[in-house]
Design a protein around this motif. Structure first.
Motif, short mmCIF file in Angstrom:
data_model
loop_
_atom_site.label_atom_id
_atom_site.label_comp_id
_atom_site.label_asym_id
_atom_site.label_seq_id
_atom_site.Cartn_x
_atom_site.Cartn_y
_atom_site.Cartn_z
N GLU A 64 -1.13 1.24 -11.05
CA GLU A 64 -1.96 2.01 -11.96
C GLU A 64 -2.78 3.07 -11.22
O GLU A 64 -3.39 3.93 -11.86
N ILE A 65 -2.83 2.98 -9.91
CA ILE A 65 -3.54 3.98 -9.09
C ILE A 65 -2.60 4.43 -7.98
O ILE A 65 -1.52 3.87 -7.79
N CYS A 66 -3.03 5.45 -7.26
CA CYS A 66 -2.24 5.94 -6.13
C CYS A 66 -3.19 6.50 -5.08
O CYS A 66 -4.41 6.55 -5.28
N HIS A 67 -2.66 6.89 -3.95
CA HIS A 67 -3.49 7.51 -2.89
C HIS A 67 -2.67 8.58 -2.19
O HIS A 67 -1.44 8.65 -2.34
N ASP A 68 -3.35 9.41 -1.43
CA ASP A 68 -2.68 10.57 -0.82
C ASP A 68 -2.16 10.30 0.58
O ASP A 68 -1.72 11.23 1.28
N GLY A 69 -2.20 9.04 1.03
CA GLY A 69 -1.65 8.71 2.34
C GLY A 69 -2.60 8.93 3.50
O GLY A 69 -2.16 8.88 4.66
N TRP A 87 0.82 -1.21 0.00
CA TRP A 87 0.00 0.00 0.00
C TRP A 87 0.86 1.26 0.00
O TRP A 87 0.55 2.25 -0.68
N GLU A 88 1.97 1.23 0.74
CA GLU A 88 2.83 2.41 0.82
C GLU A 88 3.52 2.70 -0.52
O GLU A 88 3.84 3.86 -0.81
N LEU A 89 3.73 1.66 -1.33
CA LEU A 89 4.41 1.86 -2.61
C LEU A 89 3.61 2.73 -3.57
O LEU A 89 4.18 3.31 -4.50
N ILE A 90 2.29 2.82 -3.39
CA ILE A 90 1.49 3.62 -4.32
C ILE A 90 1.06 4.95 -3.68
O ILE A 90 0.19 5.64 -4.23
N GLN A 91 1.67 5.31 -2.55
CA GLN A 91 1.36 6.62 -1.96
C GLN A 91 2.03 7.71 -2.78
O GLN A 91 3.20 7.61 -3.16
N SER A 107 -8.04 11.41 -13.94
CA SER A 107 -6.82 11.54 -14.75
C SER A 107 -5.73 10.55 -14.35
O SER A 107 -5.00 10.05 -15.21
N ASP A 108 -5.60 10.25 -13.05
CA ASP A 108 -4.50 9.39 -12.62
C ASP A 108 -4.91 8.31 -11.61
O ASP A 108 -4.05 7.57 -11.12
N GLY A 109 -6.19 8.20 -11.29
CA GLY A 109 -6.64 7.19 -10.34
C GLY A 109 -6.23 7.45 -8.92
O GLY A 109 -6.12 6.52 -8.11
N LYS A 110 -6.00 8.73 -8.55
CA LYS A 110 -5.59 9.03 -7.17
C LYS A 110 -6.80 8.98 -6.25
O LYS A 110 -7.82 9.64 -6.48
#
Length: 470
Positions: free
Chosen positions: A396-401, A264-268, A301-304
Motif C-alpha cells: 500500500e506504500i512505496c519508497h524511492d530507494g 523492502w525491495e518489493l515496494i521500491q 496521493s500514493d504513500g511514497k
C-alpha cells in the motif's frame, strides 16, 4: 515433568502436549499448595508416599501484575465451588488464595520489584512466558532473586517451573539464559521442548509447513492445522521469523529482523518522483548526540516515502559532536516551503521546544499542521508499527530507494512488549550502543501515521493558500 524434590525444575512451552501451559501451571500451583507433593516415606510395598507442604508459599511471578492474571484466574476457576474449597477451608479472592482459619500459606502474585523480593522463602514459584523477561523490564534480575529464594530451601523440596515461547536470541531473556545454562546441558534442570524440523526456505511449501505444524502441535487436537497452514502460506503481514518462533517453536538468529531486504525491495518505485508542490506528510525523530536525527516525507496521493534529510554522527567525529540543530530547523522550514505539508508528527524528546515553535509558525487561523507523537508510549507506537509493517506487506506504500532509509529500515530489530495484556511489536536497535541506526525507520512510521491522519481529516481535498509577504 520430572526432577528430584531438591531440584528446581523447568518446562519450556510444549505445544505438543495435550495440555495447554497455563492450565498446567495452575494445576501444579494447586497441588503444591494443597496436595501431598513432597516425599515422606516408602510404604510396605516399597511405593513412595507423599506429604503436604507444612507452610506452602506459592508465588506466581511476572514482569507486571496483569501478566499474572491469566494463571491466577485459572487457579481460581479450578478451586471455586470445588470440593477442595470446602475441604481445605479456602478463602479465594482475586489476588490471593489462602486458608480461612488463618493457617499459614498462600498462592499469590509476585511482580518485578528487585530488592523487595529478596529474602522470601517460597516453596514453589511459577514464572510464565519468560521470553518476555528481558533487561528493559527487570526480568533477569527478578528471576535471579526468586531463584535464589528457592535455592535457599531447595533441600526441603522447594522448586520452580517456567514456560516460554521460542525466545528472541538477541534479547538475552530469561528463557535464553535458562536454555543456554550448563544446568540444562548437564541434566540438573529438566528442559522440555519440542521444535519442528523445518527450514526457513521451506516455509512456502504447503506439505512441509503442514507437517511441521503437526510435529509441533502433536496431540493438541484443538489446533486448526489447515487454518494455520493457510495463514503461514498466504498472510504476508507477519514476518516468517515470527511464524518460526510462535508456530514452529524455533529459535533462529534472524527471528528479530523487522523487515527483510526482499520485502523492502518489493515496494521500491523508481517512477513518478516526488516533486515540489506535492502534498506530503512529515515524520521527525530527533536526537542531540547518540542517535541520528531524521526527517522523512510521505506523499499523500500514493504513500511514497522519501528522505528529506538526516544528521548522523560522522565516523571521524570528535567526542563533543552534536547534531546541528540550526540545520535541522532550516530543513523543516524548507520542507514547508517546497511542499504542501498537510501534517507533521515529531517525537518530542530533545526537540519539544522546537516542535512548539514549528506548530505556531505553520498554523493557520483554523488549522494546525505540526503535532507531537511520543514514540515511548507503547500502545500508540505498537499500533503505528504494525500498520507500517502491514502497509509494506500489502504494497500500500512505496519508497524511492534511498540508501539511507533502506539501511535504517533493515537495521531495525523487533522487541516484544505487553500492551493491554496482548503481545505487541516495537522496533529498536540491535543493542543499546549499536552504531546501526534506525531513526529514519521511526521517521517513516511517523510519516505514514501523519499521512493517514491528514487523509482522515480531509486534507487531500483541500488546497491550502499561502500568505506571502513582500
Amino acid at each position: 515433568m520430572g526432577g528430584g524434590p531438591t531440584q528446581p525444575e523447568r518446562s519450556d512451552e510444549r505445544k505438543a502436549g495435550a495440555h495447554r501451559k497455563t492450565p498446567l501451571l495452575a494445576a501444579l500451583a494447586i497441588v503444591e499448595f494443597l496436595g501431598p507433593c513432597r516425599f515422606s516415606h516408602f510404604d510396605a510395598f516399597g511405593l513412595p508416599v507423599g506429604k503436604a507442604v507444612p507452610l506452602p508459599i506459592v508465588q506466581i511471578g511476572a514482569t507486571a501484575l496483569d501478566q499474572c492474571e491469566q494463571t491466577l484466574d485459572m487457579i481460581r476457576g479450578m478451586l471455586s465451588e470445588s470440593p477442595a474449597e470446602k475441604e481445605y477451608g479456602l478463602e479465594i479472592s482475586k489476588s490471593i488464595v489462602q486458608f480461612k482459619s488463618g493457617k499459614p500459606g498462600s498462592i499469590k502474585p509476585k511482580a518485578t520489584a528487585g530488592r523487595t523480593n529478596e529474602g522470601n522463602r517460597p516453596t514453589f514459584v511459577v514464572l510464565d512466558e519468560v521470553h518476555h523477561f528481558v533487561g528493559s523490564n527487570g526480568g533477569p534480575d527478578f528471576y535471579q532473586v526468586l531463584k535464589r529464594n528457592v535455592e535457599k530451601t531447595a533441600k526441603a523440596g522447594s522448586r520452580w517451573v517456567t514456560t516460554t515461547n521460542a525466545y528472541n536470541p538477541n534479547e538475552d531473556s530469561v528463557a535464553q539464559i535458562i536454555h543456554e545454562s550448563d544446568m540444562v546441558t548437564q541434566g540438573y534442570w529438566l528442559y522440555d521442548c519440542l521444535e519442528a524440523s523445518i527450514a526457513l526456505e521451506d516455509i512456502r511449501d504447503e506439505e512441509k509447513v503442514k507437517q511441521a505444524l503437526i510435529e509441533a502441535y502433536g496431540d493438541a487436537t484443538w489446533a486448526d492445522i489447515d487454518g494455520l497452514t493457510k495463514t503461514i502460506l498466504y498472510d504476508r503481514t507477519t514476518p516468517d521469523s515470527t511464524y518460526c518462533r510462535f508456530f514452529f517453536n524455533q529459535v533462529a538468529e534472524s527471528s528479530d529482523g523487522w523487515m527483510s531486504k526482499s520485502e523492502w525491495e518489493l515496494i521500491q518505485s523508481d517512477g513518478d518522483p516526488i516533486k515540489p508542490g506535492d502534498q506530503i506528510a512529515l515524520g521527525f525523530d530527533g536526537s542531540i548526540r547518540g542517535d541520528a536525527t531524521g526527517l522523512v516525507g510521505c506523499r499523500l496521493s500514493d504513500g511514497k516515502l522519501f528522505v528529506i534529510d538526516v544528521w548522523e554522527r560522522p565516523k571521524d567525529a570528535k567526542d563533543d559532536w552534536e547534531v546541528d540543530t540550526l540545520a535541522v530547523e532550516a530543513a523543516v522550514y524548507k520542507a514547508f516551503r517546497d511542499y504542501k505539508v498537510e501534517w507533521m508528527y515529531g517525537d518530542p524528546p530533545y526537540f519539544q521546544e522546537a516542535l512548539g515553535r514549528w506548530a505556531m509558525a505553520f498554523a493557520t487561523r483554523d488549522t494546525d499542521y505540526v503535532f507531537e507523537f511520543w514514540t515511548n508510549k507503547p500502545t500508540r507506537m505498537v499500533q503505528a508499527t504494525e500498520r507500517f509493517r502491514s502497509a509494506v506487506m500489502t504494497k500500500e506504500i512505496c519508497h524511492d530507494g534511498d540508501e539511507r532509509l533502506t539501511r535504517h529500515v533493515l537495521n531495525a530489530v523487533t522487541r516484544e512488549v505487553m500492551v493491554g495484556g496482548e503481545v505487541g511489536i516495537l522496533i529498536q536497535k540491535d543493542s543499546p550502543r549499536s552504531k546501526r541506526k534506525i531513526d529514519l525507520a521511526v521517521c517513516a512510521i511517523l510519516a505514514l501515521e501523519a499521512r493517514a491522519d491528514a487523509i482522515a481529516d480531509g486534507r487531500m481535498k483541500r488546497r491550502r493558500g499561502r500568505v506571502v509577504g513582500f
